[in-house]
Design a protein around this motif. Structure first.
Motif, PDB file in Angstrom:
ATOM      1  N   MET A  40       0.840  -1.194   0.000  1.00  0.00           N
ATOM      2  CA  MET A  40       0.000   0.000   0.000  1.00  0.00           C
ATOM      3  C   MET A  40       0.886   1.260   0.000  1.00  0.00           C
ATOM      4  N   ASN A  41       0.361   2.388  -0.538  1.00  0.00           N
ATOM      5  CA  ASN A  41       1.121   3.636  -0.556  1.00  0.00           C
ATOM      6  C   ASN A  41       1.196   4.213   0.851  1.00  0.00           C
ATOM      7  N   THR A  42       2.327   4.825   1.170  1.00  0.00           N
ATOM      8  CA  THR A  42       2.453   5.427   2.504  1.00  0.00           C
ATOM      9  C   THR A  42       1.645   6.713   2.553  1.00  0.00           C
ATOM     10  N   PRO A  43       0.695   6.818   3.498  1.00  0.00           N
ATOM     11  CA  PRO A  43      -0.080   8.059   3.580  1.00  0.00           C
ATOM     12  C   PRO A  43       0.754   9.190   4.178  1.00  0.00           C
ATOM     13  N   SER A  44       0.330  10.426   3.933  1.00  0.00           N
ATOM     14  CA  SER A  44       1.009  11.567   4.550  1.00  0.00           C
ATOM     15  C   SER A  44       0.520  11.709   5.995  1.00  0.00           C
ATOM     16  N   GLN A  45       1.238  12.524   6.768  1.00  0.00           N
ATOM     17  CA  GLN A  45       0.804  12.749   8.150  1.00  0.00           C
ATOM     18  C   GLN A  45      -0.617  13.335   8.184  1.00  0.00           C
ATOM     19  N   THR A  46      -0.886  14.249   7.267  1.00  0.00           N
ATOM     20  CA  THR A  46      -2.219  14.872   7.247  1.00  0.00           C
ATOM     21  C   THR A  46      -3.298  13.815   7.005  1.00  0.00           C
ATOM     22  N   GLN A  47      -3.008  12.892   6.092  1.00  0.00           N
ATOM     23  CA  GLN A  47      -4.010  11.839   5.822  1.00  0.00           C
ATOM     24  C   GLN A  47      -4.230  10.957   7.050  1.00  0.00           C
ATOM     25  N   VAL A  48      -3.134  10.641   7.753  1.00  0.00           N
ATOM     26  CA  VAL A  48      -3.267   9.782   8.936  1.00  0.00           C
ATOM     27  C   VAL A  48      -4.053  10.511  10.029  1.00  0.00           C
ATOM     28  N   ARG A  49      -3.721  11.786  10.241  1.00  0.00           N
ATOM     29  CA  ARG A  49      -4.435  12.571  11.269  1.00  0.00           C
ATOM     30  C   ARG A  49      -5.916  12.678  10.913  1.00  0.00           C
ATOM     31  N   ARG A  50      -6.197  12.844   9.612  1.00  0.00           N
ATOM     32  CA  ARG A  50      -7.596  12.973   9.199  1.00  0.00           C
ATOM     33  C   ARG A  50      -8.336  11.641   9.442  1.00  0.00           C
ATOM     34  N   ALA A  51      -7.648  10.517   9.125  1.00  0.00           N
ATOM     35  CA  ALA A  51      -8.280   9.208   9.341  1.00  0.00           C
ATOM     36  C   ALA A  51      -8.622   9.030  10.821  1.00  0.00           C
ATOM     37  N   ILE A  52      -7.734   9.511  11.702  1.00  0.00           N
ATOM     38  CA  ILE A  52      -7.994   9.384  13.143  1.00  0.00           C
ATOM     39  C   ILE A  52      -9.196  10.263  13.523  1.00  0.00           C
ATOM     40  N   ALA A  53      -9.238  11.467  12.977  1.00  0.00           N
ATOM     41  CA  ALA A  53     -10.347  12.382  13.298  1.00  0.00           C
ATOM     42  C   ALA A  53     -11.680  11.823  12.807  1.00  0.00           C
ATOM     43  N   GLU A  54     -11.631  11.080  11.697  1.00  0.00           N
ATOM     44  CA  GLU A  54     -12.885  10.565  11.118  1.00  0.00           C
ATOM     45  C   GLU A  54     -13.236   9.173  11.630  1.00  0.00           C
ATOM     46  N   ALA A  55     -12.405   8.627  12.539  1.00  0.00           N
ATOM     47  CA  ALA A  55     -12.621   7.236  12.995  1.00  0.00           C
ATOM     48  C   ALA A  55     -14.016   7.064  13.579  1.00  0.00           C
ATOM     49  N   GLN A  56     -14.666   6.025  13.137  1.00  0.00           N
ATOM     50  CA  GLN A  56     -15.997   5.701  13.627  1.00  0.00           C
ATOM     51  C   GLN A  56     -15.856   4.915  14.938  1.00  0.00           C
ATOM     52  N   THR A  57     -14.962   3.920  14.908  1.00  0.00           N
ATOM     53  CA  THR A  57     -14.701   3.120  16.113  1.00  0.00           C
ATOM     54  C   THR A  57     -13.265   3.394  16.550  1.00  0.00           C
ATOM     55  N   ILE A  58     -13.108   3.759  17.814  1.00  0.00           N
ATOM     56  CA  ILE A  58     -11.801   4.200  18.285  1.00  0.00           C
ATOM     57  C   ILE A  58     -11.471   3.501  19.608  1.00  0.00           C
ATOM     58  N   VAL A  59     -10.263   2.965  19.680  1.00  0.00           N
ATOM     59  CA  VAL A  59      -9.819   2.333  20.929  1.00  0.00           C
ATOM     60  C   VAL A  59      -8.807   3.269  21.575  1.00  0.00           C
ATOM     61  N   VAL A  60      -9.053   3.586  22.835  1.00  0.00           N
ATOM     62  CA  VAL A  60      -8.173   4.498  23.569  1.00  0.00           C
ATOM     63  C   VAL A  60      -7.576   3.734  24.742  1.00  0.00           C
ATOM     64  N   LYS A  61      -6.246   3.764  24.852  1.00  0.00           N
ATOM     65  CA  LYS A  61      -5.586   3.100  25.982  1.00  0.00           C
ATOM     66  C   LYS A  61      -4.962   4.153  26.881  1.00  0.00           C
ATOM     67  N   VAL A  62      -5.245   4.073  28.159  1.00  0.00           N
ATOM     68  CA  VAL A  62      -4.641   5.030  29.103  1.00  0.00           C
ATOM     69  C   VAL A  62      -3.826   4.266  30.144  1.00  0.00           C
ATOM     70  N   GLY A  63      -2.627   4.782  30.416  1.00  0.00           N
ATOM     71  CA  GLY A  63      -1.717   4.108  31.346  1.00  0.00           C
ATOM     72  C   GLY A  63      -1.926   4.531  32.790  1.00  0.00           C
ATOM     73  N   SER A  64      -1.403   3.724  33.692  1.00  0.00           N
ATOM     74  CA  SER A  64      -1.564   3.960  35.133  1.00  0.00           C
ATOM     75  C   SER A  64      -1.088   5.354  35.535  1.00  0.00           C
ATOM     76  N   SER A  65       0.058   5.757  34.982  1.00  0.00           N
ATOM     77  CA  SER A  65       0.663   7.009  35.433  1.00  0.00           C
ATOM     78  C   SER A  65      -0.191   8.217  35.064  1.00  0.00           C
ATOM     79  N   SER A  66      -1.129   8.028  34.119  1.00  0.00           N
ATOM     80  CA  SER A  66      -1.988   9.149  33.716  1.00  0.00           C
ATOM     81  C   SER A  66      -3.239   9.263  34.575  1.00  0.00           C
ATOM     82  N   LEU A  67      -3.456   8.298  35.448  1.00  0.00           N
ATOM     83  CA  LEU A  67      -4.705   8.281  36.221  1.00  0.00           C
ATOM     84  C   LEU A  67      -4.485   8.391  37.713  1.00  0.00           C
ATOM     85  N   THR A  68      -3.256   8.175  38.126  1.00  0.00           N
ATOM     86  CA  THR A  68      -3.012   8.099  39.563  1.00  0.00           C
ATOM     87  C   THR A  68      -1.926   9.066  39.994  1.00  0.00           C
TER      88      THR A  68
END
Ligand SMILES: Nc1ncnc2c1ncn2[C@@H]1O[C@H](COP(=O)(O)OP(=O)(O)O)[C@@H](O)[C@H]1O
Ligand SMILES: N[C@@H](CCC(=O)OP(=O)(O)O)C(=O)O
Length: 377
Positions: free
Chosen positions: A1-29
């Motif tokens: 596959m062709n390598t997308p540009s950073q803008t394309q990747v950021r846009r894909a993230i912004a348009e994500a319908q289903t998104i998985v978010v992982k948060v680490g211990s140090s960010s919550l405690t």
């Protein structure tokens, strides 16, 4: 596959319908081992915003051990596994109580799912996890996932939730993975090293890793550090899922596609999520050694492993467990789920399907590893 540009990747993230978010211990405690409600509430506000705009959000949250050790009287995160498991049992409840209350402020329900590696290897459990997650998302809830620390045996624990989050992203066929931690981005070297620089975009995580110096955790509550986050970004990238790594305070902008943190491009098109799961998560319990013909067939990518082409079975495993498929020189060719218990296999070796049927019965006239349950490594 062709390598997308950073803008394309950021846009894909912004348009994500289903998104998985992982948060680490140090960010919550707090380092003292108590949940930091302010930071947890700020994260929930960002997630609720995406959810209320119609996104499907899955949260993979660490923090059970970090949230539990203070209340159980430990001064610091314990190193003994049984202590950690006890802390997780206490902390997981505290964590979920906070999440429930925080999401409720936005009228959102949460559902807890605790996963062990071994739970998810067998096809039946895999399907159950997937079905439960999909149903929760269909019903508008936010699934909150953690490793089942109190049950998982140490040998096969993920230990950190980074890799688990990438596998969950596969299971729910996510459009983006967001890794939130206590540092704002991936740096060229651990950020406390003089001269380390922020990396804004990684077009190919596999080749980039050769040029980046990644280290372990920088906090006294986290696990895995940048090593396991890069592994998560790699699993996502080869699964066709873009990802972004940043600090928890940047969760909102990261999900909106703003140029914060480090974005990672997908490097393959999407594969079958179940096969990826076998490849990345399944822990092999034994080995089937293929002869030259079977090794060539397996390498070809479309063949099942038949007993006729297997010369040796090593280790003890049950039908459904993961095994290595090696060539006779000991190279790993593939990982797969065994169709039979290890003790049933010796009598089958070298026999073709007709012979298996005639001598051992219809139930043995099947491949040792079916091609649907096999991934090349
Ligand atoms: N190249 C690098 N770039 C950024 N952070 C790094 C790097 N190498 C090591 N780290 C460390 O990784 C830590 C994040 O991992 P960890 O402590 O396990 O967090 P979490 O609890 O969020 O999983 C950072 O605080 C940082 O000190
Ligand atoms: N499952 C464990 C995760 C351990 C951990 O610290 O992970 P992380 O902070 O993601 O590196 C917990 O909830 O405490």
């Amino acid at each position: 596959m062709n390598t997308p540009s950073q803008t394309q990747v950021r846009r894909a993230i912004a348009e994500a319908q289903t998104i998985v978010v992982k948060v680490g211990s140090s960010s919550l405690t707090e380092p003292s081992g108590h949940l930091d409600p302010e930071r947890l509430n700020a994260l929930v506000a960002a997630l609720a915003r995406v959810r209320l705009m119609g996104g499907r959000v899955v949260l993979v949250s660490s923090g059970a051990i970090a949230a539990g050790f203070g209340s159980l009287g430990f001064d610091a995160r314990p190193t003994d596994v049984a202590d950690q498991q006890a802390c997780a049992a206490v902390g997981q409840g505290l964590l979920m109580a906070q999440y429930e209350a925080a999401f409720a402020q936005y009228g959102l329900r949460v559902g807890q799912i605790l996963i062990t590696v071994s739970d998810t290897i067998a096809p039946q459990q895999y399907r159950n996890v997937r079905r439960t997650l999909e149903r929760l998302l269909d019903l508008g809830a936010v699934p909150i996932i953690n490793e089942n620390d109190s049950l998982a045996s140490n040998e096969i624990r993920f230990g950190d939730n980074d890799r688990l989050s990438a596998l969950i992203a596969n299971i729910v066929v996510a459009d983006a993975l967001v890794l939130l931690t206590d540092v704002d981005a991936l740096y060229t070297a651990p950020p406390n090293e003089p001269g380390s620089r922020r990396i804004a975009y990684v077009p190919n995580v596999e080749t980039a890793l050769e040029r980046v110096q990644v280290g372990g955790t920088g906090s006294n509550v986290g696990t895995g550090g940048m090593v396991t986050k890069m592994e998560a970004a790699r699993v996502a990238a080869v699964s066709g899922i873009p990802s972004v790594l940043t600090c928890a305070a940047n969760a909102g902008p990261a999900m909106m596609g703003d140029p914060v943190g480090t974005a990672f491009a997908p490097i393959h098109d999407r594969g079958s999520s179940r096969r990826l799961w076998i490849g990345f998560a399944a822990h092999p319990f034994g080995t089937l050694v293929a002869d030259a013909g079977a090794a060539a067939a397996v390498r070809g990518g479309a063949a099942s492993l038949l007993a006729a082409g297997v010369v040796e079975v090593k280790g003890e495993f049950a039908a459904g467990d993961a095994v290595w498929i090696d060539d006779e020189a000991g190279n790993h060719l593939a990982k797969g789920l065994a169709g039979f218990d290890s003790e049933e296999i010796p009598q089958m070796l070298g026999r073709n399907t007709a012979q298996l049927r005639r001598f051992l019965g219809e139930e043995y006239a099947h491949p040792l590893v079916h091609r649907d349950n096999l991934v090349l490594v």
